[in-house]
Design a protein around this motif. Sequence first.
Motif, PDB file in Angstrom:
ATOM      1  N   LYS A 319       0.588  -1.351  -0.212  1.00  0.00           N
ATOM      2  CA  LYS A 319       0.484  -0.484  -0.118  1.00  0.00           C
ATOM      3  C   LYS A 319       1.190   1.035   0.009  1.00  0.00           C
ATOM      4  O   LYS A 319       0.611   2.422  -0.375  1.00  0.00           O
ATOM      5  CB  LYS A 319      -0.591   0.058   1.319  1.00  0.00           C
ATOM      6  CG  LYS A 319      -2.099  -1.077   1.456  1.00  0.00           C
ATOM      7  CD  LYS A 319      -2.272  -1.342   2.630  1.00  0.00           C
ATOM      8  CE  LYS A 319      -3.703  -2.314   2.345  1.00  0.00           C
ATOM      9  NZ  LYS A 319      -4.490  -1.743   4.003  1.00  0.00           N
ATOM     10  N   GLU A 320       1.911   0.887   0.695  1.00  0.00           N
ATOM     11  CA  GLU A 320       2.902   2.712   0.548  1.00  0.00           C
ATOM     12  C   GLU A 320       4.297   1.893   0.147  1.00  0.00           C
ATOM     13  O   GLU A 320       4.532   0.975   0.841  1.00  0.00           O
ATOM     14  CB  GLU A 320       3.114   2.882   2.460  1.00  0.00           C
ATOM     15  CG  GLU A 320       3.098   4.023   2.733  1.00  0.00           C
ATOM     16  CD  GLU A 320       2.990   4.337   4.398  1.00  0.00           C
ATOM     17  OE1 GLU A 320       3.661   5.819   4.446  1.00  0.00           O
ATOM     18  OE2 GLU A 320       2.300   3.602   4.830  1.00  0.00           O
ATOM     19  N   VAL A 321       4.473   3.012  -0.710  1.00  0.00           N
ATOM     20  CA  VAL A 321       6.370   2.731  -0.958  1.00  0.00           C
ATOM     21  C   VAL A 321       6.678   3.995  -0.794  1.00  0.00           C
ATOM     22  O   VAL A 321       6.472   5.006  -0.961  1.00  0.00           O
ATOM     23  CB  VAL A 321       6.528   2.563  -2.439  1.00  0.00           C
ATOM     24  CG1 VAL A 321       7.885   2.474  -3.042  1.00  0.00           C
ATOM     25  CG2 VAL A 321       5.498   1.494  -3.062  1.00  0.00           C
ATOM     26  N   LEU A 322       8.344   3.837   0.128  1.00  0.00           N
ATOM     27  CA  LEU A 322       8.958   5.560   1.417  1.00  0.00           C
ATOM     28  C   LEU A 322       9.996   5.135   0.143  1.00  0.00           C
ATOM     29  O   LEU A 322      11.091   4.226  -0.163  1.00  0.00           O
ATOM     30  CB  LEU A 322       9.122   5.147   2.986  1.00  0.00           C
ATOM     31  CG  LEU A 322       8.000   4.826   2.779  1.00  0.00           C
ATOM     32  CD1 LEU A 322       8.024   4.790   4.645  1.00  0.00           C
ATOM     33  CD2 LEU A 322       6.711   5.739   3.160  1.00  0.00           C
ATOM     34  N   PRO A 332       2.682   9.406 -13.228  1.00  0.00           N
ATOM     35  CA  PRO A 332       2.265   9.035 -13.787  1.00  0.00           C
ATOM     36  C   PRO A 332       2.459   7.450 -13.199  1.00  0.00           C
ATOM     37  O   PRO A 332       1.711   6.153 -13.148  1.00  0.00           O
ATOM     38  CB  PRO A 332       3.199   8.877 -15.227  1.00  0.00           C
ATOM     39  CG  PRO A 332       2.859  10.410 -15.370  1.00  0.00           C
ATOM     40  CD  PRO A 332       2.903  10.758 -13.475  1.00  0.00           C
ATOM     41  N   VAL A 333       4.189   7.300 -12.330  1.00  0.00           N
ATOM     42  CA  VAL A 333       4.525   5.922 -11.783  1.00  0.00           C
ATOM     43  C   VAL A 333       3.493   5.727 -10.344  1.00  0.00           C
ATOM     44  O   VAL A 333       3.290   4.547 -10.585  1.00  0.00           O
ATOM     45  CB  VAL A 333       5.620   6.963 -11.056  1.00  0.00           C
ATOM     46  CG1 VAL A 333       6.641   5.506 -10.451  1.00  0.00           C
ATOM     47  CG2 VAL A 333       6.588   7.004 -12.044  1.00  0.00           C
ATOM     48  N   ALA A 334       2.675   6.982  -9.662  1.00  0.00           N
ATOM     49  CA  ALA A 334       1.830   6.768  -8.892  1.00  0.00           C
ATOM     50  C   ALA A 334       0.925   5.786  -9.275  1.00  0.00           C
ATOM     51  O   ALA A 334       0.731   4.580  -8.840  1.00  0.00           O
ATOM     52  CB  ALA A 334       1.943   7.396  -7.869  1.00  0.00           C
ATOM     53  N   LEU A 347       2.956   6.505  -2.421  1.00  0.00           N
ATOM     54  CA  LEU A 347       4.178   6.796  -3.562  1.00  0.00           C
ATOM     55  C   LEU A 347       4.617   8.423  -2.479  1.00  0.00           C
ATOM     56  O   LEU A 347       4.452   9.103  -2.697  1.00  0.00           O
ATOM     57  CB  LEU A 347       4.475   6.625  -4.429  1.00  0.00           C
ATOM     58  CG  LEU A 347       5.804   6.796  -5.024  1.00  0.00           C
ATOM     59  CD1 LEU A 347       7.756   5.863  -4.757  1.00  0.00           C
ATOM     60  CD2 LEU A 347       6.317   7.129  -7.208  1.00  0.00           C
ATOM     61  N   ARG A 348       5.797   8.250  -1.781  1.00  0.00           N
ATOM     62  CA  ARG A 348       5.913   9.279  -0.106  1.00  0.00           C
ATOM     63  C   ARG A 348       7.581   9.673  -0.113  1.00  0.00           C
ATOM     64  O   ARG A 348       8.037   8.337  -0.012  1.00  0.00           O
ATOM     65  CB  ARG A 348       4.880  10.202   0.315  1.00  0.00           C
ATOM     66  CG  ARG A 348       4.654   9.196   1.002  1.00  0.00           C
ATOM     67  CD  ARG A 348       3.781   9.422   1.935  1.00  0.00           C
ATOM     68  NE  ARG A 348       3.193   8.890   2.957  1.00  0.00           N
ATOM     69  CZ  ARG A 348       4.106   9.025   4.608  1.00  0.00           C
ATOM     70  NH1 ARG A 348       5.017   9.873   4.717  1.00  0.00           N
ATOM     71  NH2 ARG A 348       3.916   7.375   5.329  1.00  0.00           N
ATOM     72  N   ILE A 349       8.213  10.220   0.435  1.00  0.00           N
ATOM     73  CA  ILE A 349       9.100  10.516   0.915  1.00  0.00           C
ATOM     74  C   ILE A 349       9.253  10.468   2.670  1.00  0.00           C
ATOM     75  O   ILE A 349       7.628  11.363   2.759  1.00  0.00           O
ATOM     76  CB  ILE A 349      10.074  12.198   0.914  1.00  0.00           C
ATOM     77  CG1 ILE A 349      10.018  11.995  -1.343  1.00  0.00           C
ATOM     78  CG2 ILE A 349      11.303  11.757   1.264  1.00  0.00           C
ATOM     79  CD1 ILE A 349      10.928  12.774  -1.413  1.00  0.00           C
ATOM     80  N   PRO A 350       9.801   9.853   3.048  1.00  0.00           N
ATOM     81  CA  PRO A 350       8.759   9.888   5.296  1.00  0.00           C
ATOM     82  C   PRO A 350       9.847  11.161   5.518  1.00  0.00           C
ATOM     83  O   PRO A 350      10.997  11.498   5.281  1.00  0.00           O
ATOM     84  CB  PRO A 350       9.389   8.652   5.111  1.00  0.00           C
ATOM     85  CG  PRO A 350      10.854   8.206   4.719  1.00  0.00           C
ATOM     86  CD  PRO A 350      10.048   8.782   2.695  1.00  0.00           C
TER      87      PRO A 350
END
Length: 671
Positions: A319-322, A332-334, A347-350
Amino acid sequence: MADPSSYRPKPGQIPDSPGVYRFRDEHGRVIYVGKAKSLRQRLSSYFQDLAGLHPRTRTMVTTAASVEWTVVSTEVEALQLEYSWIKEYDPRFNVKYRDDKSYPSLAVTMGEEFPRVQVMRGPKKKGVRYFGPYAHAWAIRETVDLMLRVFPVRTCSAGVFKRSAQIGRPCLLGYIGKCSAPCVGRVSAEEHRELAEEFCDFMAGRTGAYLRRLEQRMHEAAEEMEYEKAGRLRDDIEALRRALEKNAVVLADATDADLIAVAEDELEAAVQIFHVRGGRVRGQRGWVTDKVEAVDTAGLVEHALQQLYGEERGDAVPKEVLVPALPEPVEPVAQWLGERRGSRVDLRIPQRGDKKDLMATVQRNAQQALVLHKTKRASDLTTRSRALEEIAEALELDSAPLRIECFDISHLQGQDVVASMVVFEDGLARKSEYRRFQIKSFEGQDDVRSMHEVIGRRFRRYLQEQQKAGEWSEENAVEATEEENGRPEEPGAADARTEDGRPKRFAYPPQLVVVDGGQPQVAAARRALDELGVEDVAVCGLAKRLEEVWLPGEDDPVVLPRTSEGLYLLQRVRDEAHRFAIAYQRSKRTKTLKAGPLDEVPGLGETRKKALLKHFGSVKRLRAATVEQICETPGIGRKTAETIAAALAAAAPPAPAVNTATGEIMEEAGE
């Protein structure tokens, strides 16, 4: 070195729409694949003043000889097509991650009638659920051993399973309660599959609800005074908790996430991935790459996401990609990740808290992996470069031979003549491009004629592919105006594919051809190239006796020092071609040679043949035995013994066979 202006598309030919483009070299080989939101803007950036380009980009555009593109509807389609083409063509100027080790995973073969739990490495297979990867195989086995008490799923191989079903008795695990023994019908296929699904649910992180159900069943058994059942459930709960303790809790909210970190310098980059499921680190893996294209951290992250999730579907995408940096553009990648999962992927930066702390840990692992990789590889890179330079100097080549092809001939007393071609690029074996040849035009111990034939066949195929590529290029130029209107290009001969869609490997030549042999073999190889008009490929031979290097038309060999890295590389190439040829020749021999005189005995099956050979040790001793001694073999009666004795007496002992490729005497068949 090509001038980019010689193949620059004319103004107005490139559409201002999303798409994927390919650069090809003079041999038609795809050397770079890229995608763009606007093909016109992106491709125009490659044809500016060379001094303004990044050094790696400048090397790529001067190596290329043509560029082509395919228009797509959306950026997501461009991302998918780019990934497919990179996998298909393996372009030399694209970032290619390679695993720094082979990581094992826990696999459940849900595609089988009776699913099996096992340790697996290598590419993923359809119908198998994977958990991990893990750093060590023993960690998987310890976890599985604890969980089999609660989930007694089959772990045996297909052979053991079939054997137990035949004899009607389970294996040891079935007797000690760590297998439900579906092989002997203790549970049905449906009940066993339900066990496997519960095992998968538990491994996927859904542990709390299952443990609570077990605790409730334990209390109910105790209230009903079924103390033995309650005791077993108590031990099951304890075993599962011990299995969970092997994975420390790193995120308190039971998060399912993958954390990706990158450590890089000017030349290389290392990527580390932590797989967190249910708040626990369930697996770890790492990749290393050469930065052969001008790419920043965000670009490395995008390539890593393609590599990691390109073949995945469903729950395998979390569900989550850091990540440490977001691809540009990120939408587009998300969206691409969400389509592969079937639901939204964050898709995010912690920024803060436990996830940022864990990302720092992953980053430290990536830095350590890069340091370790550079320490291991430094001497190897230096040695390979020195070896190629020494070969170029000794053979008076214009440049280092980055692609070397070596040919060897193998046969058995003039029969089953075969040849091998091995390929080394940048001093490393490229096994995907090895080739084998059958020499059918004649039989006999004539390595010179065989070498002439195989070199001719290899480069005749190369010239054919070049001709097809030229014809396709002319057709493509005519259709350029149709490309402007957005029509996707049609695949042509320049793709250099086989009938089943795989890229052909004869479409580009080596800088150096090495033959296993001396002056005659070298002369035959050079003559084959001259007959085809191939003049830009150097030829040499390496003779086994004194390890001398022979050149065409020279009366004296080139003698390299025994300590020369160049000689060592040539020996490795020659020995690899020799090994590959011998393996092919032996595989053909096993298919064509008979097992021995016992094959001629009527009514004698494989079981009794093996019994005779086991009893006497060889056909030679069996031939010398009397009828009474043959009767002592289990399963052999007097009438059969008389038939065997008569057949062996009538058959003359065969002469020993000598393999001319190795010089070894082959044993008598069946002994």
